[in-house]
Scaffold this motif. Structure first.
Motif, PDB file in Angstrom:
ATOM      1  N   ASP A  96       0.850  -1.189   0.000  1.00  0.00           N
ATOM      2  CA  ASP A  96       0.000   0.000   0.000  1.00  0.00           C
ATOM      3  C   ASP A  96       0.887   1.240   0.000  1.00  0.00           C
ATOM      4  N   ILE A 102       1.048   1.530  -5.661  1.00  0.00           N
ATOM      5  CA  ILE A 102       0.335   0.449  -4.977  1.00  0.00           C
ATOM      6  C   ILE A 102       0.432  -0.848  -5.780  1.00  0.00           C
ATOM      7  N   TRP A 107      -3.210  -3.567  -2.293  1.00  0.00           N
ATOM      8  CA  TRP A 107      -4.605  -3.122  -2.357  1.00  0.00           C
ATOM      9  C   TRP A 107      -5.541  -4.177  -1.755  1.00  0.00           C
ATOM     10  N   ALA A 158      -4.885   2.839  -0.439  1.00  0.00           N
ATOM     11  CA  ALA A 158      -5.793   1.708  -0.207  1.00  0.00           C
ATOM     12  C   ALA A 158      -6.394   1.793   1.188  1.00  0.00           C
TER      13      ALA A 158
END
Length: 261
Positions: A96, A102, A107, A158
């Protein structure tokens, strides 16, 4: 507040803010089931909370965990008053971060930890309340990062998405189940002294920034006990006319600009 003859499940209740809330509830007479992933922490929490409490080792992302917790709690105490879902965590170590960096694993893992686990616990306790034709209350753990970003030092997109979704999810189910007298609310802390926050609290620059971002009480990080009054208020039966609300416990984070040096 008098919590005698009430029983609560705390998912993530064996350490940090979850344990602090459990102690406050127990001190006011509530029966408790605390759930955590680490057996040693479960045993320590049970020792701290003493009579009127039980504990369960389990992963909140496993649907069997909350189902087992509900079964054990009902069999031990006869009824369940409410649920406090604290379990969650950072997905940094899985990838994250800023959106352009990401990883898919980061995620998925972050949403699983913070949103899927919460959906599972909320779903199971809602079904318990409906099956037993009783009112009940749910308190979910959000974060100010779900709606009040701070991009220089706190960029985990996220995690922000998951905590924002906690608010939307909680408000939506609060509206749907209000007719059953089932209440759902959210508390949204800022930077607190927790295992997840060690990166930030050990960074001198971030701590200097925090003095202007959450300036109450000298501009310090929150401590676990800072959420207790909000938890007790939302979970208490006297709050029976409050649902679908989000309360920031943030030292002024959401109303302060924050200054960089």
């Amino acid at each position: 507040m008098d919590f005698k003859n009430s029983t609560y499940i705390i998912m993530g209740g064996t350490t940090g803010m979850g344990l602090a809330a459990a102690i406050a509830l127990r001190n006011n007479g509530a029966n408790l089931m605390v759930v955590g992933r680490n057996l040693d922490n479960c045993e320590k929490a049970k020792e701290i909370l003493g009579k009127g409490s039980i504990s369960l080792e389990g992963d909140a992302t496993d649907p069997k965990t909350i189902k087992t917790a509900i079964k054990m709690t009902h069999e031990t105490f006869g009824s369940i008053t409410g649920l406090f879902h604290v379990a969650g965590g950072s997905g940094r170590k899985w990838g994250d971060g800023p959106l352009d960096k990401i990883s898919l694993e980061g995620w998925n893992k972050t949403l699983e930890l913070n949103l899927t686990s919460l959906m599972l616990s909320n779903q199971a306790i809602i079904n318990y309340f409906l099956d037993h034709k009783k009112s009940g209350t749910i308190l979910n753990m959000g974060s100010v990062l779900g709606y009040s970003p701070s991009p220089k030092y706190f960029t985990t997109h996220a995690y922000a998405a998951a905590k924002s979704a906690v608010i939307g999810f909680s408000k939506s189910i609060a509206a749907y189940y209000a007719g059953h007298n089932i209440r759902i609310n959210v508390i949204a802390p800022s930077l607190f002294m927790t295992p997840m926050s060690q990166r930030a609290v050990n960074d001198d620059q971030i701590m200097e920034f925090l003095k202007t971002k959450q300036p109450l009480d000298g501009g310090r990080p929150g401590i676990s006990e800072d959420i207790n009054n909000a938890v007790l208020m939302f979970l208490h039966p006297d709050s029976g006319f409050i649902t679908g609300q989000v309360l920031a416990v943030d030292g002024g984070w959401t109303i302060s600009e924050g200054q960089y040096k």
